[in-house]
Design a protein around this motif. Structure first.
Motif, PDB file in Angstrom:
ATOM      1  N   GLU A 136      -0.754   5.419  -7.336  1.00 22.01           N
ATOM      2  CA  GLU A 136      -1.805   4.502  -7.766  1.00 22.01           C
ATOM      3  C   GLU A 136      -3.033   4.587  -6.873  1.00 22.01           C
ATOM      4  O   GLU A 136      -4.144   4.341  -7.316  1.00 22.01           O
ATOM      5  CB  GLU A 136      -1.271   3.070  -7.792  1.00 22.01           C
ATOM      6  CG  GLU A 136      -0.175   2.878  -8.823  1.00 22.01           C
ATOM      7  CD  GLU A 136       0.523   1.528  -8.692  1.00 22.01           C
ATOM      8  OE1 GLU A 136       0.113   0.704  -7.859  1.00 22.01           O
ATOM      9  OE2 GLU A 136       1.509   1.315  -9.427  1.00 22.01           O
ATOM     10  N   ILE A 137      -2.822   4.906  -5.608  1.00 12.50           N
ATOM     11  CA  ILE A 137      -3.939   5.132  -4.705  1.00 12.50           C
ATOM     12  C   ILE A 137      -3.678   6.440  -3.964  1.00 12.50           C
ATOM     13  O   ILE A 137      -2.524   6.807  -3.748  1.00 12.50           O
ATOM     14  CB  ILE A 137      -4.146   3.966  -3.702  1.00 12.50           C
ATOM     15  CG1 ILE A 137      -2.893   3.728  -2.865  1.00 12.50           C
ATOM     16  CG2 ILE A 137      -4.575   2.704  -4.402  1.00 12.50           C
ATOM     17  CD1 ILE A 137      -3.072   2.669  -1.784  1.00 12.50           C
ATOM     18  N   ALA A 182       2.227   1.746  -3.468  1.00 14.15           N
ATOM     19  CA  ALA A 182       1.187   2.216  -4.377  1.00 14.15           C
ATOM     20  C   ALA A 182       0.910   3.702  -4.143  1.00 14.15           C
ATOM     21  O   ALA A 182       0.694   4.457  -5.094  1.00 14.15           O
ATOM     22  CB  ALA A 182      -0.085   1.397  -4.193  1.00 14.15           C
ATOM     23  N   ARG A 183       0.928   4.135  -2.886  1.00 19.71           N
ATOM     24  CA  ARG A 183       0.730   5.568  -2.604  1.00 19.71           C
ATOM     25  C   ARG A 183       1.875   6.389  -3.170  1.00 19.71           C
ATOM     26  O   ARG A 183       1.667   7.453  -3.747  1.00 19.71           O
ATOM     27  CB  ARG A 183       0.597   5.787  -1.095  1.00 19.71           C
ATOM     28  CG  ARG A 183      -0.780   5.496  -0.556  1.00 19.71           C
ATOM     29  CD  ARG A 183      -0.947   6.006   0.862  1.00 19.71           C
ATOM     30  NE  ARG A 183      -0.036   5.378   1.802  1.00 19.71           N
ATOM     31  CZ  ARG A 183      -0.248   4.215   2.397  1.00 19.71           C
ATOM     32  NH1 ARG A 183      -1.368   3.546   2.158  1.00 19.71           N
ATOM     33  NH2 ARG A 183       0.633   3.711   3.229  1.00 19.71           N
ATOM     34  N   HIS A 240      -3.331   9.336  -1.077  1.00 21.94           N
ATOM     35  CA  HIS A 240      -2.953   9.407   0.331  1.00 21.94           C
ATOM     36  C   HIS A 240      -4.191   9.820   1.101  1.00 21.94           C
ATOM     37  O   HIS A 240      -4.824  10.829   0.778  1.00 21.94           O
ATOM     38  CB  HIS A 240      -1.853  10.452   0.551  1.00 21.94           C
ATOM     39  CG  HIS A 240      -0.526  10.029   0.017  1.00 21.94           C
ATOM     40  ND1 HIS A 240       0.387   9.358   0.777  1.00 21.94           N
ATOM     41  CD2 HIS A 240       0.031  10.174  -1.203  1.00 21.94           C
ATOM     42  CE1 HIS A 240       1.460   9.110   0.054  1.00 21.94           C
ATOM     43  NE2 HIS A 240       1.274   9.595  -1.159  1.00 21.94           N
ATOM     44  N   ALA A 288       0.832  -1.205   0.000  1.00 24.69           N
ATOM     45  CA  ALA A 288       0.000   0.000   0.000  1.00 24.69           C
ATOM     46  C   ALA A 288       0.865   1.253   0.000  1.00 24.69           C
ATOM     47  O   ALA A 288       0.576   2.220  -0.714  1.00 24.69           O
ATOM     48  CB  ALA A 288      -0.935  -0.007   1.205  1.00 24.69           C
TER      49      ALA A 288
END
Length: 111
Positions: free
Chosen positions: A97-98, A92-93, A100, A89
């Motif tokens: 990609e995702i 990805a942050r 915060h 995770a």
């Protein structure tokens, strides 16, 4: 012990050369204190590194997660499932990609 003295002498020599060339405005006392502090800081960092390696070796021998040390490592891995998930995770942050997600700040009451 001899290597430590040689290291101290080398750093003091380099500092003295810098003083003679006018590359630093430190006094001789400041130079000595700075060299001793840097040698001490390096020794502390080395002890910390050795301690971390020791902890990791103990955890590996017990089959625990090398990251947290609380849970068993995932099959075929060195970290537990929770640490792997958190690391994925976080990556990805970082890659965007995702998003915060921040915790909302509590609203301040007006007085």
């Amino acid at each position: 012990m001899t290597s430590q003295l040689e290291e101290l002498a080398l750093r003091l020599h380099m500092g003295a050369q810098a003083m003679r060339k006018g590359q630093t405005d430190a006094t001789a006392a400041e130079l000595v204190v700075g060299v001793l502090e840097s040698i001490r800081a390096e020794a502390v960092a080395q002890r910390s590194k050795n301690r971390r390696e020791e902890i990791r070796a103990v955890r590996a021998a017990q089959g625990l997660c090398l990251n947290c040390g609380r849970m068993k490592a995932a099959p075929g891995r060195k970290w537990c499932a929770m640490c792997l998930l958190r690391a994925r995770a976080a990556g990805a942050r970082r890659r965007g990609e995702i998003p915060h997600i921040r915790h909302p700040r509590p609203k301040e009451e007006a007085s």
